[in-house]
Write an enzyme that holds these catalytic residues in place. Structure first.
Site, mmCIF file in Angstrom:
data_model
loop_
_atom_site.group_PDB
_atom_site.id
_atom_site.type_symbol
_atom_site.label_atom_id
_atom_site.label_comp_id
_atom_site.label_asym_id
_atom_site.label_seq_id
_atom_site.Cartn_x
_atom_site.Cartn_y
_atom_site.Cartn_z
ATOM 1 N N GLU A 199 22.566 21.863 65.358
ATOM 2 C CA GLU A 199 21.517 21.272 66.213
ATOM 3 C C GLU A 199 21.442 22.060 67.518
ATOM 4 O O GLU A 199 22.297 22.890 67.821
ATOM 5 C CB GLU A 199 21.869 19.810 66.528
ATOM 6 C CG GLU A 199 23.144 19.688 67.379
ATOM 7 C CD GLU A 199 23.556 18.252 67.685
ATOM 8 O OE1 GLU A 199 22.967 17.344 67.089
ATOM 9 O OE2 GLU A 199 24.466 18.083 68.510
ATOM 10 N N HIS A 241 42.609 21.979 74.883
ATOM 11 C CA HIS A 241 42.799 20.523 74.978
ATOM 12 C C HIS A 241 44.056 20.045 74.252
ATOM 13 O O HIS A 241 44.182 18.859 73.966
ATOM 14 C CB HIS A 241 41.566 19.782 74.448
ATOM 15 C CG HIS A 241 40.363 19.973 75.318
ATOM 16 N ND1 HIS A 241 39.079 19.795 74.866
ATOM 17 C CD2 HIS A 241 40.247 20.342 76.627
ATOM 18 C CE1 HIS A 241 38.231 20.014 75.857
ATOM 19 N NE2 HIS A 241 38.913 20.369 76.931
ATOM 20 N N CYS A 283 64.342 9.840 78.902
ATOM 21 C CA CYS A 283 64.148 8.935 80.059
ATOM 22 C C CYS A 283 63.738 7.527 79.653
ATOM 23 O O CYS A 283 63.609 6.651 80.508
ATOM 24 C CB CYS A 283 63.107 9.523 81.017
ATOM 25 S SG CYS A 283 61.418 9.330 80.418
ATOM 26 N N CYS A 290 56.482 13.335 76.538
ATOM 27 C CA CYS A 290 56.819 12.118 77.281
ATOM 28 C C CYS A 290 55.728 11.849 78.306
ATOM 29 O O CYS A 290 55.354 12.734 79.066
ATOM 30 C CB CYS A 290 58.163 12.300 77.980
ATOM 31 S SG CYS A 290 58.561 10.919 79.080
ATOM 32 N N SER A 311 29.115 20.565 71.188
ATOM 33 C CA SER A 311 27.942 19.931 71.821
ATOM 34 C C SER A 311 27.830 20.356 73.284
ATOM 35 O O SER A 311 26.855 20.049 73.954
ATOM 36 C CB SER A 311 28.076 18.408 71.739
ATOM 37 O OG SER A 311 29.297 18.002 72.360
HETATM 38 C C1 BV8 Z 1 39.053 17.591 83.856
HETATM 39 C C2 BV8 Z 1 41.408 16.026 73.407
HETATM 40 C C3 BV8 Z 1 39.744 18.007 86.056
HETATM 41 C C4 BV8 Z 1 41.655 14.550 73.195
HETATM 42 C C5 BV8 Z 1 39.290 16.139 74.615
HETATM 43 C C6 BV8 Z 1 35.083 11.666 85.901
HETATM 44 C C7 BV8 Z 1 36.452 11.665 86.130
HETATM 45 C C8 BV8 Z 1 37.265 12.678 85.663
HETATM 46 C C9 BV8 Z 1 36.716 13.725 84.952
HETATM 47 C C10 BV8 Z 1 35.365 13.705 84.715
HETATM 48 C C11 BV8 Z 1 34.534 12.717 85.192
HETATM 49 N N1 BV8 Z 1 33.267 12.989 84.788
HETATM 50 C C12 BV8 Z 1 33.272 14.136 84.071
HETATM 51 C C13 BV8 Z 1 34.520 14.574 84.053
HETATM 52 C C14 BV8 Z 1 34.987 15.734 83.396
HETATM 53 C C15 BV8 Z 1 35.384 15.322 81.992
HETATM 54 C C16 BV8 Z 1 34.153 15.415 81.126
HETATM 55 O O1 BV8 Z 1 33.685 16.498 80.892
HETATM 56 N N2 BV8 Z 1 33.645 14.255 80.665
HETATM 57 C C17 BV8 Z 1 32.465 14.279 79.809
HETATM 58 C C18 BV8 Z 1 32.490 13.079 78.884
HETATM 59 C C19 BV8 Z 1 31.232 14.306 80.699
HETATM 60 N N3 BV8 Z 1 36.366 16.291 81.622
HETATM 61 C C20 BV8 Z 1 37.674 16.025 81.781
HETATM 62 O O2 BV8 Z 1 38.117 14.965 82.138
HETATM 63 C C21 BV8 Z 1 38.581 17.218 81.539
HETATM 64 N N4 BV8 Z 1 39.490 17.354 82.632
HETATM 65 O O3 BV8 Z 1 37.888 17.624 84.168
HETATM 66 O O4 BV8 Z 1 40.103 17.771 84.728
HETATM 67 C C22 BV8 Z 1 39.679 16.656 86.692
HETATM 68 C C23 BV8 Z 1 40.795 15.856 86.649
HETATM 69 C C24 BV8 Z 1 40.744 14.636 87.291
HETATM 70 C C25 BV8 Z 1 39.574 14.217 87.927
HETATM 71 C C26 BV8 Z 1 38.438 15.034 87.925
HETATM 72 C C27 BV8 Z 1 38.490 16.261 87.285
HETATM 73 C C28 BV8 Z 1 39.393 17.029 80.278
HETATM 74 C C29 BV8 Z 1 38.467 16.905 79.102
HETATM 75 C C30 BV8 Z 1 39.295 16.981 77.805
HETATM 76 C C31 BV8 Z 1 39.153 15.707 77.018
HETATM 77 N N5 BV8 Z 1 39.856 15.850 75.737
HETATM 78 N N6 BV8 Z 1 39.972 16.291 73.465
HETATM 79 C C32 BV8 Z 1 41.292 14.105 71.811
HETATM 80 O O5 BV8 Z 1 40.716 14.894 71.033
HETATM 81 O O6 BV8 Z 1 41.603 12.927 71.499
HETATM 82 S S1 BV8 Z 1 37.625 16.354 74.612
HETATM 83 C C33 BV8 Z 1 37.070 16.308 73.042
HETATM 84 O O7 BV8 Z 1 35.714 15.986 73.118
HETATM 85 C C34 BV8 Z 1 37.105 17.635 72.345
HETATM 86 O O8 BV8 Z 1 38.264 18.353 72.644
HETATM 87 C C35 BV8 Z 1 35.863 18.320 72.814
HETATM 88 O O9 BV8 Z 1 36.072 18.990 74.015
HETATM 89 C C36 BV8 Z 1 34.960 17.149 73.083
HETATM 90 C C37 BV8 Z 1 33.990 16.956 71.935
HETATM 91 O O10 BV8 Z 1 33.140 18.014 71.987
HETATM 92 P P1 BV8 Z 1 32.865 18.896 70.700
HETATM 93 O O11 BV8 Z 1 34.105 19.581 70.294
HETATM 94 O O12 BV8 Z 1 31.702 19.704 71.045
HETATM 95 O O13 BV8 Z 1 32.523 17.867 69.557
HETATM 96 P P2 BV8 Z 1 31.205 16.987 69.417
HETATM 97 O O14 BV8 Z 1 31.478 15.993 68.364
HETATM 98 O O15 BV8 Z 1 30.765 16.555 70.772
HETATM 99 O O16 BV8 Z 1 30.096 18.004 68.910
HETATM 100 C C38 BV8 Z 1 30.237 18.646 67.670
HETATM 101 C C39 BV8 Z 1 29.163 19.705 67.626
HETATM 102 O O17 BV8 Z 1 29.303 20.435 66.414
HETATM 103 C C40 BV8 Z 1 27.766 19.124 67.637
HETATM 104 O O18 BV8 Z 1 26.953 19.911 68.502
HETATM 105 C C41 BV8 Z 1 27.308 19.274 66.187
HETATM 106 O O19 BV8 Z 1 25.910 19.507 66.110
HETATM 107 C C42 BV8 Z 1 28.060 20.504 65.770
HETATM 108 N N7 BV8 Z 1 28.362 20.579 64.333
HETATM 109 C C43 BV8 Z 1 28.707 19.574 63.500
HETATM 110 N N8 BV8 Z 1 28.983 20.082 62.264
HETATM 111 C C44 BV8 Z 1 28.813 21.424 62.349
HETATM 112 C C45 BV8 Z 1 28.414 21.753 63.659
HETATM 113 N N9 BV8 Z 1 28.170 23.014 64.047
HETATM 114 C C46 BV8 Z 1 28.307 23.988 63.121
HETATM 115 N N10 BV8 Z 1 28.691 23.752 61.843
HETATM 116 C C47 BV8 Z 1 28.945 22.491 61.430
HETATM 117 N N11 BV8 Z 1 29.335 22.281 60.164
#
Ligand code: BV8
Length: 245
Positions: free
Chosen positions: A215, A119, A150, A127, A189
């Site tokens: 979790e 990501h 640009c 840009c 997650s």
């Molecule tokens: C894509 C960078 C093809 C930015 C991130 C409608 C239109 C378009 C796309 C979609 C759509 N519907 C769904 C999609 C696909 C979409 C998607 O999946 N949406 C989700 C919300 C359903 N995905 C995309 O858009 C991807 N591209 O599909 O392209 C496409 C293109 C056009 C049209 C269609 C398809 C791109 C997704 C990338 C987004 N960018 N990050 C930024 O950071 O600002 S995502 C960002 O959120 C992270 O990178 C990561 O991926 C995600 C968060 O997840 P986690 O890392 O798991 O973090 P989270 O907080 O959720 O969980 C933490 C976990 O850790 C928990 O389980 C917790 O219990 C645990 N934890 C906490 N502490 C600890 C621990 N575990 C162990 N030890 C600890 N101490």
């Protein structure tokens, strides 16, 4: 924590280990996860509402400043024992790949070498119009700053929701998972696709799969082993139980 003999033996004999990490592995470094509530100016927004090209077009200043706040915060944090443990494992096995969803650069700082930042990386800027990385730009009153080539707006070099992943990143990651001996999903997650589909490449091939999380997640029912707890505690224990005894 004690680990099943099967896991220890498999890790000791593994030729290739692939690890997928999420925000949870950086939580113990003090980096808020996506599940954590937003604070300050952005308290009323969910990350999914800010990390999109639409949000940037609608309010470039607010989105740029959100990333600059996160960039400055991330500059102050350090890798934790979980990051260092993964760098240690990389030195123990012939082939190791770390696929991270995190944009915080902490795996590189901890010494991990073979890393795919699926990501992007918040410390890099590109840009918005040309989609090319920009290293230097003139500091003017413009927020976001403008591309020196640009004149378009600059943006962080991260993948927003609705954007494609870096060319080849997903394919290389999926191919590595399919050919691994052991697959880990750590601190994610498992909600964001296509990254969240990577573990299923391991499940479909019967590859030993291990989840480390505080979790349950959608993966928990599918993995061979779910180790419940902090990645920063479990991973160093796993390294010493496997390679240091
Ligand atoms: C894509 C960078 C093809 C930015 C991130 C409608 C239109 C378009 C796309 C979609 C759509 N519907 C769904 C999609 C696909 C979409 C998607 O999946 N949406 C989700 C919300 C359903 N995905 C995309 O858009 C991807 N591209 O599909 O392209 C496409 C293109 C056009 C049209 C269609 C398809 C791109 C997704 C990338 C987004 N960018 N990050 C930024 O950071 O600002 S995502 C960002 O959120 C992270 O990178 C990561 O991926 C995600 C968060 O997840 P986690 O890392 O798991 O973090 P989270 O907080 O959720 O969980 C933490 C976990 O850790 C928990 O389980 C917790 O219990 C645990 N934890 C906490 N502490 C600890 C621990 N575990 C162990 N030890 C600890 N101490």
């Amino acid at each position: 924590m004690s680990f099943p003999e099967e896991v220890i033996r498999k890790l000791q004999s593994a030729e290739r280990i692939v690890v997928l990490t999420g925000a949870g592995i950086s939580a113990e470094s003090g980096v808020p996860t996506f599940r954590d509530a937003q604070s300050g100016l952005w308290a009323n927004y969910k990350p999914e509402e800010l990390a999109t090209p639409q949000a940037f077009r609608r309010n470039p200043k607010m989105v740029w400043e959100w990333y600059m706040m996160r960039r400055e915060m991330i500059k102050k944090v350090k890798p934790n024992p979980g990051h260092f443990a993964l760098a240690a494992i990389e030195k123990k096995v012939p082939r190791f790949l770390l696929v991270t969803q995190n944009i915080d650069n902490l795996h590189h700082l901890a010494g991990s070498k073979n890393v795919i930042e699926i990501h992007g990386n918040i410390q890099r800027t590109k840009c918005f119009d040309e989609d090319i990385v920009v290293d230097k730009w003139e500091l003017t009153k413009d927020v976001p700053p403008l591309c020196p080539r640009c004149g378009g707006m600059l943006r962080p070099d991260v993948v927003w929701f609705g954007e494609m992943l870096p060319p080849g990143a997903f394919e290389r990651s999926a191919e590595a998972v399919r050919n691994s001996d052991v697959f880990f999903s750590i601190g994610t997650s498992s909600l964001v696709y296509p990254a969240a589909s990577l573990p299923y490449e391991a499940f479909s091939k019967g590859i030993l799969s291990i989840e480390i999380n505080v979790e349950e997640t959608p993966l928990t029912a599918h993995v061979d082993h779910h180790f419940r707890g902090l990645a920063g505690e479990i991973l160093p224990q796993l390294v010493s139980a496997t390679w240091l005894t």
